[in-house]
Design a protein around this motif. Structure first.
Motif, PDB file in Angstrom:
ATOM      1  N   GLY A   1       0.794  -1.218   0.000  1.00 39.26           N
ATOM      2  CA  GLY A   1       0.000   0.000   0.000  1.00 39.26           C
ATOM      3  C   GLY A   1       0.824   1.263   0.000  1.00 39.26           C
ATOM      4  N   VAL A   2       2.144   1.154  -0.032  1.00 42.82           N
ATOM      5  CA  VAL A   2       3.004   2.338   0.018  1.00 42.82           C
ATOM      6  C   VAL A   2       3.125   2.984  -1.348  1.00 42.82           C
ATOM      7  N   GLY A   3       3.398   2.183  -2.387  1.00 46.46           N
ATOM      8  CA  GLY A   3       3.525   2.735  -3.728  1.00 46.46           C
ATOM      9  C   GLY A   3       4.926   2.562  -4.277  1.00 46.46           C
TER      10      GLY A   3
ATOM     11  N   GLU B   1      13.815   3.171  -9.283  1.00 44.09           N
ATOM     12  CA  GLU B   1      12.438   3.093  -8.788  1.00 44.09           C
ATOM     13  C   GLU B   1      12.141   1.671  -8.342  1.00 44.09           C
ATOM     14  N   TYR B   2      11.419   1.574  -7.207  1.00 38.47           N
ATOM     15  CA  TYR B   2      11.035   0.262  -6.682  1.00 38.47           C
ATOM     16  C   TYR B   2       9.568   0.302  -6.282  1.00 38.47           C
ATOM     17  N   ASP B   3       8.789  -0.589  -6.918  1.00 38.88           N
ATOM     18  CA  ASP B   3       7.361  -0.690  -6.608  1.00 38.88           C
ATOM     19  C   ASP B   3       7.204  -1.609  -5.413  1.00 38.88           C
ATOM     20  N   MET B   4       6.792  -1.031  -4.274  1.00 34.95           N
ATOM     21  CA  MET B   4       6.684  -1.820  -3.050  1.00 34.95           C
ATOM     22  C   MET B   4       5.568  -2.851  -3.113  1.00 34.95           C
ATOM     23  N   ALA B   5       4.704  -2.735  -4.107  1.00 37.61           N
ATOM     24  CA  ALA B   5       3.669  -3.766  -4.273  1.00 37.61           C
ATOM     25  C   ALA B   5       4.282  -5.111  -4.645  1.00 37.61           C
ATOM     26  N   GLY B   6       5.511  -5.090  -5.195  1.00 34.52           N
ATOM     27  CA  GLY B   6       6.168  -6.344  -5.564  1.00 34.52           C
ATOM     28  C   GLY B   6       7.065  -6.907  -4.481  1.00 34.52           C
ATOM     29  N   MET B   7       7.030  -6.337  -3.276  1.00 34.45           N
ATOM     30  CA  MET B   7       7.892  -6.836  -2.196  1.00 34.45           C
ATOM     31  C   MET B   7       7.450  -8.229  -1.774  1.00 34.45           C
ATOM     32  N   ALA B   8       8.345  -9.194  -1.929  1.00 35.43           N
ATOM     33  CA  ALA B   8       8.008 -10.594  -1.661  1.00 35.43           C
ATOM     34  C   ALA B   8       8.652 -11.117  -0.386  1.00 35.43           C
ATOM     35  N   GLN B   9       9.671 -10.432   0.125  1.00 33.70           N
ATOM     36  CA  GLN B   9      10.299 -10.857   1.377  1.00 33.70           C
ATOM     37  C   GLN B   9      11.098  -9.694   1.953  1.00 33.70           C
ATOM     38  N   GLY B  10      11.445  -9.820   3.243  1.00 35.16           N
ATOM     39  CA  GLY B  10      12.275  -8.830   3.893  1.00 35.16           C
ATOM     40  C   GLY B  10      11.504  -7.781   4.689  1.00 35.16           C
ATOM     41  N   GLU B  11      12.239  -6.758   5.142  1.00 36.56           N
ATOM     42  CA  GLU B  11      11.692  -5.689   5.973  1.00 36.56           C
ATOM     43  C   GLU B  11      12.135  -4.339   5.416  1.00 36.56           C
TER      44      GLU B  11
END
Length: 520
Positions: free
Chosen positions: A461-463, A480-490
């Motif tokens: 939900g961050v963008g 650029e990094y789309d946080m919707a694709g974050m699959a692991q980590g913090e």
């Protein structure tokens, strides 16, 4: 000027009524001045515009009243100042002689405005002003007239020929006028603005004191790997307990080093000093941790003893807990003061092929904050402490996260920390952090989800974060990094902010003056 004609029309009507009421009293006086004004040709009367509504009513006055007002003003050729009408005015009007308003003498005008003074003083329930001073019509004064009794000075003076200025609708609920020699009706004035303009935003909005018995506002069910877990609620209090209460196996305090429980920690800044007297040595130390708690301690021991359990050793410690999140205005002010400069620092290296310091990703944020410390010695920012770079704005892991503080967005100059993160992007993916990776935000980002302090906002939900980053072997660049694709980590996002503005003090080896601390 239409309203002026309207007011004069109404005033002329009142003057005519006054003349009828006391016609017999001043008929002889009128005869004295009839020759002066009658010698001049009379100007044709023009129908004035309709007067404004009368006081105390909201109903507008129609144009049908104008002919009646004009007809009522056909009075004698001159105005006598010898008498004044008494209020209230009679209802009936008689046919009156024509008054040549365009050719009134100065003495006639003075008498006329004297009547107006008294009329409006009575009409508005104000003190009756003194009579205007002047020589009788057709005579010359042999000596200057005696001055009239001094009236209170009006807020704004005008000549008899100037317009009467009504108060605006924001100053009075009903029509009112400033009259010559008449003090204005009382009203509340707006507060004065300081010469330097509006006051600067005060972003020292953290509580003036801390209540150790108050419930912890942090969500205990949401824990990430950083900052490290504590036993007593903060890293500072943990170290304070070690100094004051724990048994010691070595005389660590004699070497001028941090306490053993804090040695080797990367999320801490430590400083110390040593003082000596004839028989006693005092070791003083202070530590500021990644959770932004701070501790100050002293160990006073006999110079002749190396026994860590010597009963003559005196231990003491005091601390402050981590600060609470700030409100929106304070965080926006911090962004304007520090964030824009951090973003500009990072952008100045992007695409140049030049590394910042050693080329480590962490150096990009650390050196930017160090630059601000040298530029702003009176308002130094919180330095990089481990993975902490100021006020926490957001922290999250896959599927869950927490928003902190009152600002509703991530702003330029905010600093991002990733730990062992994998972001899927199209047919590939990006690994951020081995285990940690640091970058500087260069574009404002409003999350797709509603935000408020403590709100649950997962990384999806961050963008899309636009950042400047570097690493060993990769000079600074924009990505650029789309946080919707974050699959692991913090992930964590920090806002650079002034140390004194957020913590309430500038950290030093001694407890700063005025700081409220708690004893261990």
């Amino acid at each position: 000027m239409g309203w002026l004609h309207a007011y004069l029309a109404n005033l002329k009507s009142k003057a005519a009524d006054a003349k009828v009421a006391s016609l017999n009293g001043y008929a002889s006086v009128r005869g004295k001045v009839s020759g002066t004004s009658a010698a001049k040709p009379a100007a044709p009367a023009k129908s004035p515009p309709p007067p404004p509504p009368r006081r105390g009513t909201n109903a507008p006055t129609t144009s049908k009243q104008a002919p009646q007002a004009a007809a009522s003003l056909r009075a004698s050729n001159s105005i006598s100042r010898g008498t004044r009408p008494e209020l209230p005015l009679p209802e009936q009007q008689e046919d009156a002689d024509h008054i040549d308003w365009a050719n009134l003498t100065p003495e006639d005008k003075a008498v006329f405005f004297t009547w107006l003074d008294e009329f409006f003083a009575r009409y508005l329930s104000l003190p009756i002003p003194p009579q205007r001073v002047g020589a009788p019509v057709g005579t010359k004064s042999a000596s200057p007239p005696m001055p009239a009794k001094k009236a209170p000075p009006p807020a704004a003076t005008r000549r008899p020929s100037e317009a009467i200025t009504p108060l605006s609708s924001t100053e009075a609920s009903e029509p009112a006028m400033f009259l010559p020699n008449t003090p204005p009706p009382p009203r509340d004035l707006p507060p004065r603005i300081a010469p330097g303009g509006p006051p600067r935003i005060n972003f020292s909005t953290k509580p003036a004191s801390f209540d150790v018995d108050a419930p912890d506002l942090r969500d205990d069910n949401f824990q990430l790997s950083y900052p490290r877990p504590t036993t007593h609620g903060s890293s500072a209090l943990d170290l304070g307990h070690f100094v004051v209460n724990a048994p010691w196996s070595t005389p660590w305090y004699t070497a001028g080093v941090p306490p053993p429980s804090a040695q080797g920690r990367s999320d801490m800044r430590w400083t110390g000093s040593t003082g000596m007297s004839f028989k006693t040595t005092t070791q003083t130390g202070s530590a500021l941790f990644g959770d932004l708690s701070a501790v100050w301690y002293t160990v006073a021991f006999p110079r002749s003893s190396t026994d860590p359990n010597d009963p003559h050793i005196q231990r003491s410690a005091q601390y402050v807990p981590p600060p609470l999140p700030l409100q929106c205005d304070a965080l926006i002010a911090a962004s304007k003061t520090y964030g824009e400069q951090v973003a500009a620092f990072a952008e100045s290296y992007a695409g140049t092929g030049r590394y910042v310091s050693r080329g480590e990703c962490w150096d990009l944020a650390h050196e930017a904050l160090q630059m601000l410390t040298s530029r702003m010695p009176a308002a130094i920012p919180i330095p990089s402490i481990g993975r902490t770079h100021g006020h926490l704005i957001y922290s999250g892991r896959v599927g869950d996260g927490r928003w902190r503080g009152g600002d509703d967005r991530i702003r330029r100059g905010d600093i991002v920390e990733w730990r062992s993160v994998r972001i899927n992007q199209g047919m590939g993916y990006a690994i951020l952090g081995d285990p940690d990776h640091t970058a500087v935000v260069t574009r404002e980002l409003v999350p797709a989800m509603p935000t408020s302090d403590g709100a649950h906002v997962p990384p999806a939900g961050v963008g899309v974060l636009e950042v400047v980053e570097q690493s060993v072997g990769m000079p600074p660049k924009t990505a650029e990094y789309d946080m919707a694709g974050m699959a692991q980590g913090e992930v964590w996002v920090y806002r650079p902010i002034g140390m004194k503005a957020y913590l309430g003090f500038e950290w030093s080896v001694e407890v700063p003056n005025g700081v409220r601390t708690y004893s261990v």
